[in-house]
Motif scaffolding. Structure first.
Motif, PDB file in Angstrom:
ATOM      1  N   PHE A 115       0.829  -1.206   0.000  1.00  6.03           N
ATOM      2  CA  PHE A 115       0.000   0.000   0.000  1.00  6.03           C
ATOM      3  C   PHE A 115       0.859   1.250   0.000  1.00  6.03           C
ATOM      4  CE2 PHE A 115      -2.533   3.171   2.497  1.00  6.03           C
ATOM      5  CZ  PHE A 115      -3.528   3.384   1.560  1.00  6.03           C
ATOM      6  N   GLY A 116       1.904   1.279   0.819  1.00  7.30           N
ATOM      7  CA  GLY A 116       2.787   2.433   0.862  1.00  7.30           C
ATOM      8  C   GLY A 116       3.491   2.660  -0.462  1.00  7.30           C
ATOM      9  N   LEU A 117       3.957   1.587  -1.089  1.00  4.19           N
ATOM     10  CA  LEU A 117       4.627   1.708  -2.382  1.00  4.19           C
ATOM     11  C   LEU A 117       3.647   2.115  -3.480  1.00  4.19           C
ATOM     12  CD1 LEU A 117       6.996  -1.382  -2.161  1.00  4.19           C
ATOM     13  CD2 LEU A 117       7.628   1.027  -1.969  1.00  4.19           C
ATOM     14  N   PHE A 118       2.396   1.681  -3.340  1.00  2.89           N
ATOM     15  CA  PHE A 118       1.376   2.105  -4.303  1.00  2.89           C
ATOM     16  C   PHE A 118       1.119   3.607  -4.181  1.00  2.89           C
ATOM     17  CE2 PHE A 118      -3.208   3.137  -4.668  1.00  2.89           C
ATOM     18  CZ  PHE A 118      -3.307   3.096  -6.054  1.00  2.89           C
ATOM     19  N   LEU A 119       1.007   4.104  -2.963  1.00  2.00           N
ATOM     20  CA  LEU A 119       0.781   5.538  -2.764  1.00  2.00           C
ATOM     21  C   LEU A 119       1.932   6.365  -3.327  1.00  2.00           C
ATOM     22  CD1 LEU A 119      -0.672   5.687   0.864  1.00  2.00           C
ATOM     23  CD2 LEU A 119      -1.914   5.790  -1.299  1.00  2.00           C
ATOM     24  N   ALA A 120       3.136   5.809  -3.281  1.00  2.00           N
ATOM     25  CA  ALA A 120       4.302   6.508  -3.814  1.00  2.00           C
ATOM     26  C   ALA A 120       4.480   6.272  -5.309  1.00  2.00           C
ATOM     27  CB  ALA A 120       5.556   6.071  -3.059  1.00  2.00           C
ATOM     28  N   ARG A 121       3.522   5.592  -5.922  1.00  2.00           N
ATOM     29  CA  ARG A 121       3.544   5.297  -7.367  1.00  2.00           C
ATOM     30  C   ARG A 121       4.727   4.416  -7.752  1.00  2.00           C
ATOM     31  NH1 ARG A 121       0.669   8.875 -10.478  1.00  2.00           N
ATOM     32  NH2 ARG A 121       1.036   7.352 -12.144  1.00  2.00           N
ATOM     33  N   LYS A 122       5.096   3.502  -6.848  1.00  2.00           N
ATOM     34  CA  LYS A 122       6.155   2.540  -7.154  1.00  2.00           C
ATOM     35  C   LYS A 122       5.579   1.283  -7.797  1.00  2.00           C
ATOM     36  CE  LYS A 122       9.246   5.113  -5.020  1.00  2.00           C
ATOM     37  NZ  LYS A 122      10.291   5.845  -5.766  1.00  2.00           N
ATOM     38  N   VAL A 123       4.305   1.006  -7.544  1.00  2.00           N
ATOM     39  CA  VAL A 123       3.624  -0.131  -8.166  1.00  2.00           C
ATOM     40  C   VAL A 123       2.259   0.332  -8.650  1.00  2.00           C
ATOM     41  CG1 VAL A 123       4.801  -1.893  -6.786  1.00  2.00           C
ATOM     42  CG2 VAL A 123       2.664  -0.914  -5.952  1.00  2.00           C
ATOM     43  N   SER A 124       1.737  -0.343  -9.651  1.00  2.00           N
ATOM     44  CA  SER A 124       0.432   0.017 -10.198  1.00  2.00           C
ATOM     45  C   SER A 124      -0.689  -0.516  -9.307  1.00  2.00           C
ATOM     46  CB  SER A 124       0.282  -0.564 -11.604  1.00  2.00           C
ATOM     47  OG  SER A 124       0.232  -1.987 -11.552  1.00  2.00           O
ATOM     48  N   LEU A 125      -1.890  -0.023  -9.548  1.00  2.00           N
ATOM     49  CA  LEU A 125      -3.052  -0.482  -8.786  1.00  2.00           C
ATOM     50  C   LEU A 125      -3.296  -1.974  -9.029  1.00  2.00           C
ATOM     51  CD1 LEU A 125      -5.518   0.099  -7.009  1.00  2.00           C
ATOM     52  CD2 LEU A 125      -6.758   0.751  -9.079  1.00  2.00           C
ATOM     53  N   ALA A 262       1.699   3.128   6.995  1.00  2.00           N
ATOM     54  CA  ALA A 262       2.323   3.053   5.676  1.00  2.00           C
ATOM     55  C   ALA A 262       2.108   4.349   4.897  1.00  2.00           C
ATOM     56  CB  ALA A 262       1.752   1.872   4.893  1.00  2.00           C
ATOM     57  N   ALA A 263       0.901   4.918   4.997  1.00  2.00           N
ATOM     58  CA  ALA A 263       0.603   6.162   4.282  1.00  2.00           C
ATOM     59  C   ALA A 263       1.461   7.312   4.811  1.00  2.00           C
ATOM     60  CB  ALA A 263      -0.879   6.501   4.418  1.00  2.00           C
ATOM     61  N   ILE A 264       1.624   7.382   6.119  1.00  2.00           N
ATOM     62  CA  ILE A 264       2.450   8.442   6.709  1.00  2.00           C
ATOM     63  C   ILE A 264       3.904   8.277   6.283  1.00  2.00           C
ATOM     64  CG2 ILE A 264       3.308   9.427   8.868  1.00  2.00           C
ATOM     65  CD1 ILE A 264       0.653   8.608  10.157  1.00  2.00           C
ATOM     66  N   ALA A 265       4.395   7.044   6.286  1.00  3.11           N
ATOM     67  CA  ALA A 265       5.782   6.793   5.886  1.00  3.11           C
ATOM     68  C   ALA A 265       6.013   7.168   4.430  1.00  3.11           C
ATOM     69  CB  ALA A 265       6.130   5.321   6.111  1.00  3.11           C
ATOM     70  N   ALA A 266       5.053   6.825   3.560  1.00  2.00           N
ATOM     71  CA  ALA A 266       5.176   7.161   2.140  1.00  2.00           C
ATOM     72  C   ALA A 266       5.209   8.678   1.948  1.00  2.00           C
ATOM     73  CB  ALA A 266       4.023   6.556   1.353  1.00  2.00           C
ATOM     74  N   ALA A 267       4.308   9.387   2.629  1.00  2.74           N
ATOM     75  CA  ALA A 267       4.260  10.845   2.506  1.00  2.74           C
ATOM     76  C   ALA A 267       5.531  11.480   3.066  1.00  2.74           C
ATOM     77  CB  ALA A 267       3.033  11.383   3.234  1.00  2.74           C
ATOM     78  N   TYR A 268       5.994  10.992   4.191  1.00  5.69           N
ATOM     79  CA  TYR A 268       7.199  11.545   4.829  1.00  5.69           C
ATOM     80  C   TYR A 268       8.424  11.378   3.932  1.00  5.69           C
ATOM     81  CZ  TYR A 268      11.027  12.032   8.200  1.00  5.69           C
ATOM     82  OH  TYR A 268      12.183  12.417   8.836  1.00  5.69           O
ATOM     83  N   HIS A 269       8.580  10.194   3.376  1.00  3.76           N
ATOM     84  CA  HIS A 269       9.752   9.953   2.537  1.00  3.76           C
ATOM     85  C   HIS A 269       9.683  10.701   1.215  1.00  3.76           C
ATOM     86  CE1 HIS A 269      12.437   7.735  -0.229  1.00  3.76           C
ATOM     87  NE2 HIS A 269      13.194   7.638   0.838  1.00  3.76           N
ATOM     88  N   GLN A 270       8.519  10.665   0.566  1.00  5.09           N
ATOM     89  CA  GLN A 270       8.400  11.261  -0.758  1.00  5.09           C
ATOM     90  C   GLN A 270       8.349  12.786  -0.741  1.00  5.09           C
ATOM     91  OE1 GLN A 270       9.311   8.325  -2.410  1.00  5.09           O
ATOM     92  NE2 GLN A 270       8.071   9.243  -4.020  1.00  5.09           N
ATOM     93  N   TYR A 271       7.643  13.357   0.232  1.00  2.94           N
ATOM     94  CA  TYR A 271       7.383  14.792   0.199  1.00  2.94           C
ATOM     95  C   TYR A 271       8.179  15.604   1.211  1.00  2.94           C
ATOM     96  CZ  TYR A 271       3.554  13.138  -2.653  1.00  2.94           C
ATOM     97  OH  TYR A 271       2.816  12.519  -3.625  1.00  2.94           O
ATOM     98  N   VAL A 272       8.850  14.926   2.137  1.00  2.81           N
ATOM     99  CA  VAL A 272       9.690  15.645   3.098  1.00  2.81           C
ATOM    100  C   VAL A 272      11.164  15.341   2.842  1.00  2.81           C
ATOM    101  CG1 VAL A 272      10.247  16.002   5.529  1.00  2.81           C
ATOM    102  CG2 VAL A 272       7.866  15.666   4.843  1.00  2.81           C
TER     103      VAL A 272
END
Length: 289
Positions: A115-125, A262-272
């Motif tokens: 889920f986290g990798l999907f939010l970061a666009r690392k994998v497709s839906l 997972a969503a918080i981790a994805a946002a933190y890594h990608q956008y911070v």
């Protein structure tokens, strides 16, 4: 192609090796469904999660049997692998399985990671959904094997199911799952970051190792609270096979918590982290020119 420019010790600058960020995965790619590589990766996720649950839940059941005072009347408290051994079983298996499957499926073995990798666009839906289904089915089959091989002890010792300890509130359990999953998914992003790999190419880092250690450390911290979920497939597999009312009482915690973490981790890594590093590199390059 990007070039990372950072401040070196003493106020100077150095330029890391060039690296390439992979393009964002498409949200939905119908062509992907026609590729054998997708189904091979899904099979790898199924088998890896099956093996993960079989080894780890068997370890939990074995420990509870060995430390049962009605079975071992002499030194039950000191028998078995203990919480430390259980944490090692989970962390060690993640290390082994991520190492084995990383080149095929990416070695997710966890719907929260997917889920986290999907939010970061690392994998497709499409890939994310198929991975999650495979992981959940693999977990159910893995725990089913444990019950089949240890039928005499499985139900007696709780089936390895995640349960919120009576000493903690639902809020505490949810927070433990959020923070624990954040640690895991944050480590996954950091260990697989292509920029980091290029920058630290002189220091070889085996990505599965920090990921396995993250799982190990989180288990040490949260086993007394929730038994440590941080993996919805792990929690679902144990709950389905054990199928006891207590195992389902607070089961939502083991889905909501990991997905939020997972969503918080994805946002933190990608956008911070990645965003600030890019800005730092750009400003340093600009000032040099």
């Amino acid at each position: 192609m990007a070039k990372d420019v950072e401040a070196a010790p003493g106020g100077g600058e150095y330029t890391a090796k060039d690296y390439s960020d992979p393009p964002p995965a498409p949200l939905f790619d119908a062509e992907e469904l026609t590729k054998w590589s997708l189904y091979r990766a899904v099979i790898a996720e199924f088998v890896a999660t099956l093996l993960f649950l079989y080894i780890t839940v068997a370890t939990v059941i074995g420990y509870k049997h060995q430390s049962d005072p009605t079975v071992n009347t002499t030194d039950a408290a000191c028998s078995g692998v203990g919480i430390l051994g259980i944490a090692w079983a989970f962390g060690g298996m993640i290390f082994v399985l991520v190492y084995c499957t990383a080149g095929v499926s990416g070695g997710h073995i966890n719907p929260a990671v997917t889920f986290g990798l999907f939010l970061a666009r690392k994998v497709s839906l499409v890939r994310a959904v198929l991975y999650m289904v495979a992981q959940c089915l693999g977990a159910i089959c893995g725990v089913g094997l444990v019950k089949g091989f240890q039928s005499a002890f499985y139900v007696r010792y709780g089936g390895g199911a995640n349960e919120l300890s009576s000493r903690y509130t639902k809020g505490t359990g949810l927070a433990a799952e959020i923070i624990g999953t954040f640690v895991l998914v944050y480590t996954v992003f950091s260990a697989t970051d292509p920029k980091r790999s290029a920058r630290d190419s002189h220091v070889p880092v085996l990505a599965p190792l920090p990921i396995g250690f993250a799982v190990f450390m989180v288990h040490l911290a949260t086993i007394p609270i929730t038994g440590t979920g941080i993996n919805p497939a792990r929690s679902l597999g144990a709950a389905v096979i054990y199928n006891n009312e207590k195992a389902w009482d607070d089961h939502w915690i083991f889905w909501v918590g990991p997905f939020i973490g997972a969503a918080i981790a994805a946002a933190y890594h990608q956008y911070v982290l990645r965003a600030s590093a890019t800005k730092l590199g750009s400003s340093a390059s600009f000032s040099r020119n």
